[in-house]
Write a protein that holds these residues in place. Structure first.
Motif, PDB file in Angstrom:
ATOM      1  N   ARG A   1      67.197 -35.867  24.369  1.00  0.00           N
ATOM      2  CA  ARG A   1      67.870 -34.637  24.624  1.00  0.00           C
ATOM      3  C   ARG A   1      68.041 -34.782  26.190  1.00  0.00           C
ATOM      4  O   ARG A   1      67.263 -35.353  26.871  1.00  0.00           O
ATOM      5  CB  ARG A   1      66.719 -33.560  24.290  1.00  0.00           C
ATOM      6  N   ALA A   2      68.965 -34.243  26.709  1.00  0.00           N
ATOM      7  CA  ALA A   2      69.371 -34.153  28.124  1.00  0.00           C
ATOM      8  C   ALA A   2      68.484 -33.231  28.647  1.00  0.00           C
ATOM      9  O   ALA A   2      68.071 -32.162  28.192  1.00  0.00           O
ATOM     10  CB  ALA A   2      70.804 -33.795  28.375  1.00  0.00           C
ATOM     11  N   GLY A   3      68.323 -33.502  29.749  1.00  0.00           N
ATOM     12  CA  GLY A   3      67.511 -32.461  30.835  1.00  0.00           C
ATOM     13  C   GLY A   3      66.448 -33.277  31.557  1.00  0.00           C
ATOM     14  O   GLY A   3      65.729 -32.587  32.465  1.00  0.00           O
ATOM     15  N   GLY A   4      65.848 -34.321  31.366  1.00  0.00           N
ATOM     16  CA  GLY A   4      64.758 -35.071  31.914  1.00  0.00           C
ATOM     17  C   GLY A   4      63.455 -34.189  31.904  1.00  0.00           C
ATOM     18  O   GLY A   4      63.171 -33.597  30.804  1.00  0.00           O
ATOM     19  N   LEU A   5      62.998 -34.093  33.185  1.00  0.00           N
ATOM     20  CA  LEU A   5      61.663 -33.347  33.142  1.00  0.00           C
ATOM     21  C   LEU A   5      61.613 -31.805  32.908  1.00  0.00           C
ATOM     22  O   LEU A   5      60.832 -31.095  32.499  1.00  0.00           O
ATOM     23  CB  LEU A   5      60.937 -33.603  34.488  1.00  0.00           C
ATOM     24  N   LEU A   6      63.067 -31.159  32.913  1.00  0.00           N
ATOM     25  CA  LEU A   6      63.241 -29.631  32.649  1.00  0.00           C
ATOM     26  C   LEU A   6      63.055 -29.541  31.185  1.00  0.00           C
ATOM     27  O   LEU A   6      62.671 -28.708  30.800  1.00  0.00           O
ATOM     28  CB  LEU A   6      64.713 -29.679  32.883  1.00  0.00           C
TER      29      LEU A   6
ATOM     30  N   ASP B   1      65.737 -23.160  25.861  1.00  0.00           N
ATOM     31  CA  ASP B   1      66.983 -22.649  25.518  1.00  0.00           C
ATOM     32  C   ASP B   1      67.618 -22.329  26.786  1.00  0.00           C
ATOM     33  O   ASP B   1      68.990 -22.479  26.830  1.00  0.00           O
ATOM     34  CB  ASP B   1      67.108 -21.575  24.844  1.00  0.00           C
ATOM     35  N   VAL B   2      67.060 -21.971  27.747  1.00  0.00           N
ATOM     36  CA  VAL B   2      67.783 -22.145  29.166  1.00  0.00           C
ATOM     37  C   VAL B   2      68.477 -23.407  29.572  1.00  0.00           C
ATOM     38  O   VAL B   2      69.358 -23.573  30.268  1.00  0.00           O
ATOM     39  CB  VAL B   2      66.635 -21.611  30.034  1.00  0.00           C
ATOM     40  N   VAL B   3      67.662 -24.478  29.230  1.00  0.00           N
ATOM     41  CA  VAL B   3      67.916 -25.847  29.754  1.00  0.00           C
ATOM     42  C   VAL B   3      69.044 -26.222  28.564  1.00  0.00           C
ATOM     43  O   VAL B   3      70.187 -26.699  29.129  1.00  0.00           O
ATOM     44  CB  VAL B   3      66.869 -26.830  29.792  1.00  0.00           C
ATOM     45  N   GLN B   4      69.103 -25.932  27.317  1.00  0.00           N
ATOM     46  CA  GLN B   4      70.033 -26.419  26.490  1.00  0.00           C
ATOM     47  C   GLN B   4      71.368 -25.583  26.730  1.00  0.00           C
ATOM     48  O   GLN B   4      72.274 -26.176  26.372  1.00  0.00           O
ATOM     49  CB  GLN B   4      69.299 -26.249  25.008  1.00  0.00           C
ATOM     50  N   ARG B   5      71.318 -24.626  27.146  1.00  0.00           N
ATOM     51  CA  ARG B   5      72.536 -23.707  27.076  1.00  0.00           C
ATOM     52  C   ARG B   5      73.440 -24.595  28.557  1.00  0.00           C
ATOM     53  O   ARG B   5      74.726 -24.495  28.332  1.00  0.00           O
ATOM     54  CB  ARG B   5      72.488 -22.257  27.312  1.00  0.00           C
TER      55      ARG B   5
ATOM     56  N   ASP C   1      55.615 -18.992  25.600  1.00  0.00           N
ATOM     57  CA  ASP C   1      56.779 -18.062  26.130  1.00  0.00           C
ATOM     58  C   ASP C   1      56.598 -18.011  27.719  1.00  0.00           C
ATOM     59  O   ASP C   1      55.488 -18.003  28.051  1.00  0.00           O
ATOM     60  CB  ASP C   1      56.916 -16.677  25.284  1.00  0.00           C
ATOM     61  N   GLU C   2      57.853 -17.589  28.496  1.00  0.00           N
ATOM     62  CA  GLU C   2      57.799 -17.352  29.720  1.00  0.00           C
ATOM     63  C   GLU C   2      56.791 -16.288  30.049  1.00  0.00           C
ATOM     64  O   GLU C   2      56.773 -15.143  29.183  1.00  0.00           O
ATOM     65  CB  GLU C   2      59.056 -17.174  30.552  1.00  0.00           C
ATOM     66  N   ILE C   3      56.047 -16.240  31.100  1.00  0.00           N
ATOM     67  CA  ILE C   3      55.212 -15.180  31.273  1.00  0.00           C
ATOM     68  C   ILE C   3      55.619 -14.063  31.870  1.00  0.00           C
ATOM     69  O   ILE C   3      54.962 -12.884  31.967  1.00  0.00           O
ATOM     70  CB  ILE C   3      53.751 -15.630  32.054  1.00  0.00           C
TER      71      ILE C   3
END
Length: 479
Positions: A182-187, A199-203, A30-32
């Motif tokens: 999946r789309a997003g590349g290195l993200l 989920d931040v990228v996927q949305r 999870d994000e810190i």
């Protein structure tokens, strides 16, 4: 007289969002950082000095209008702050999480230079856009007209997706092609979840699809569709592949099992986080659990690898870097986070080979360095200290030495595709145009390995250039 809402850096100290304890964050991906509450975001935004020359904006590749959206946040006008923020940045919530603000906007903040501590620009940017998502202010593309022109974009990373968004907003028919699932590349696959939850990228991906962007995933150019067919299918083609070829080490023992590339290690970890069946992880090849891990490199990718290893359960993690901490190319914040989580840094240390036990890596032969005279780049060049060699024991070695472009002319059977001596595509920085008619290139495949924010800028600039060319052609045809 109305109360002054800004210039409070003298009364209010800099205060980042709470950071989870090192013990807690070692246990998950999870994000810190926690989220700002509204009052805290307003308070920290009010520290902005609203200086006459906004160095924060000048040092942002996107030229984000930071002072204005800080002032709007400080005065509670959050939806307006979001509108200003997203006007220049396709993915502000992503940049707020992963941009090296300490080297860009925050590092050049006027009050930081005066000793008062920078405005927490990245944290506020993240708060503004996360709030916008929660309150339904983020909308899919809804162009006033549908255009007949179409653009094909090769690569679903930040540069390609930024271009796709701008083109689609203008009504252009856009298809994004990517060889990943999946789309997003290195993200999506290169950056760990503790820096950028997926989920931040996927949305964002879902929003683009809802707005009419078409995605052709699991599609390799040169295999599933030829580059020539792609050019024939679209009015323009944007190459936004990024650079994925890992730099290697040619030294004794480098062929031993257990010496892995950073991108392969991080991709396997991220796929595992999605719940995918990852054979290399299951077999233990790309799994740091119970291992002595050594990561070679000093950039942000190296920090991603050491911090991922901790979360996978490595028994020890050491990072070798041939220069000192002050000369590290990666973010100092990421280095600090890694140290808090238990990473040991061996500064001024470089590999000279590897030891093995029956073909399996058992250690890294290390030579100690000192910094000598500056090299061509102006940085002090590392020099070997004779007689200082030792062996650092390791069960898993991860090479995080940076990335180079793949040989696209060969892969795509396009010998006429213009490339530099480094293998990057020759293109105008302002428009992305190449010498091939209707073919553009953006992001790392032009710049070399760089920052996400630069890829976003390139994608947006390229989209604007394509739209201008389309509009000019339409006017000419009507005359």
């Amino acid at each position: 007289m109305a109360k002054q809402p800004m210039l409070k850096f003298v009364q209010i100290e800099r205060d980042m969002p709470d950071k989870r304890t090192a013990d807690a964050r070692r246990e998950d991906f999870d994000e810190i950082y926690t989220e700002y509450a509204a009052a805290k975001a307003q308070e920290q935004s009010s520290r902005c000095s609203q200086c006459g020359v906004p160095y924060c904006q000048d040092h942002c590749p996107l030229q984000n209008n930071i002072p204005d959206w800080l002032r709007l946040t400080a005065t509670g006008r959050l939806e307006e702050a979001y509108q200003i923020s997203q006007a220049t940045n396709t993915f502000p919530e992503i940049c707020g999480r992963i941009c090296p603000q300490d080297r860009l906007c925050e590092g050049n903040c006027v009050i930081e230079q005066s000793g008062h501590g920078t405005v927490t620009i990245g944290a506020v940017e993240k708060y503004i856009t996360d709030t916008a998502w929660d309150r339904g202010w983020v909308k899919p593309a809804s162009p006033s007209i549908e255009r007949v022109e179409s653009v094909g974009i090769i690569g679903a990373g930040p540069g390609g997706l930024a271009a796709a968004d701008m083109l689609r907003q203008a009504g252009v028919q856009v298809t994004v092609y990517d060889r990943s699932d999946r789309a997003g590349g290195l993200l999506m696959y290169g950056i760990p979840g503790f820096k950028l939850e997926k989920d931040v990228v996927q949305r964002r991906n879902d929003l683009l699809a809802e707005g009419g962007v078409k995605f052709e995933l699991n599609c390799a150019i040169g295999e599933d569709i030829s580059f020539d067919d792609l050019r024939a299918k679209h009015d323009a083609v944007i190459i936004a592949t990024g650079v994925y070829k890992s730099r290697d080490l040619a030294m004794p023992g480098s062929g031993a099992a257990g010496i892995e590339k950073a991108i392969d290690f991080l991709t396997a970890s991220n796929k595992k986080s999605f719940g995918d069946d990852v054979a290399e992880f299951t077999s233990g090849q790309m799994n740091a659990k119970g291992k002595r891990v050594v990561v070679i490199g000093g950039g942000d990718t190296a920090m991603d690898c050491v911090r991922t290893s901790i979360r996978q359960g490595a028994i020890s993690i050491k990072c070798l870097y041939r220069r000192d901490r002050a000369n590290m190319p990666g973010s100092q914040r990421e280095t600090q986070n890694a140290e808090e989580e238990g990473v040991i840094f061996e500064w001024l240390s470089a590999p000279k080979g590897f030891t093995d036990d029956s073909g399996k890596v058992s250690g890294v032969m290390v030579q100690k360095m000192r910094l000598g005279q500056p090299d061509a780049s102006g940085r002090q060049a590392p020099e070997v200290i004779e007689g200082s060699d030792y062996v650092e024991e390791a069960d898993l070695v991860i090479k995080a030495l940076g990335f180079e472009p793949e040989d696209l002319p060969t892969l795509w059977n396009q010998p006429q595709l213009p490339v530099t001596r480094w293998g990057t595509i020759k293109a105008e920085f302002t428009s992305g145009a190449t010498d091939l008619d209707g073919v553009y290139a953006v992001g790392d495949i032009v710049r070399g390995a760089s920052l996400v924010v630069w890829a976003i800028k390139d994608g947006r600039d390229c989209a604007q250039a394509i739209l201008a060319k389309m509009d000019a052609a339409m006017i000419q045809a009507a005359e």
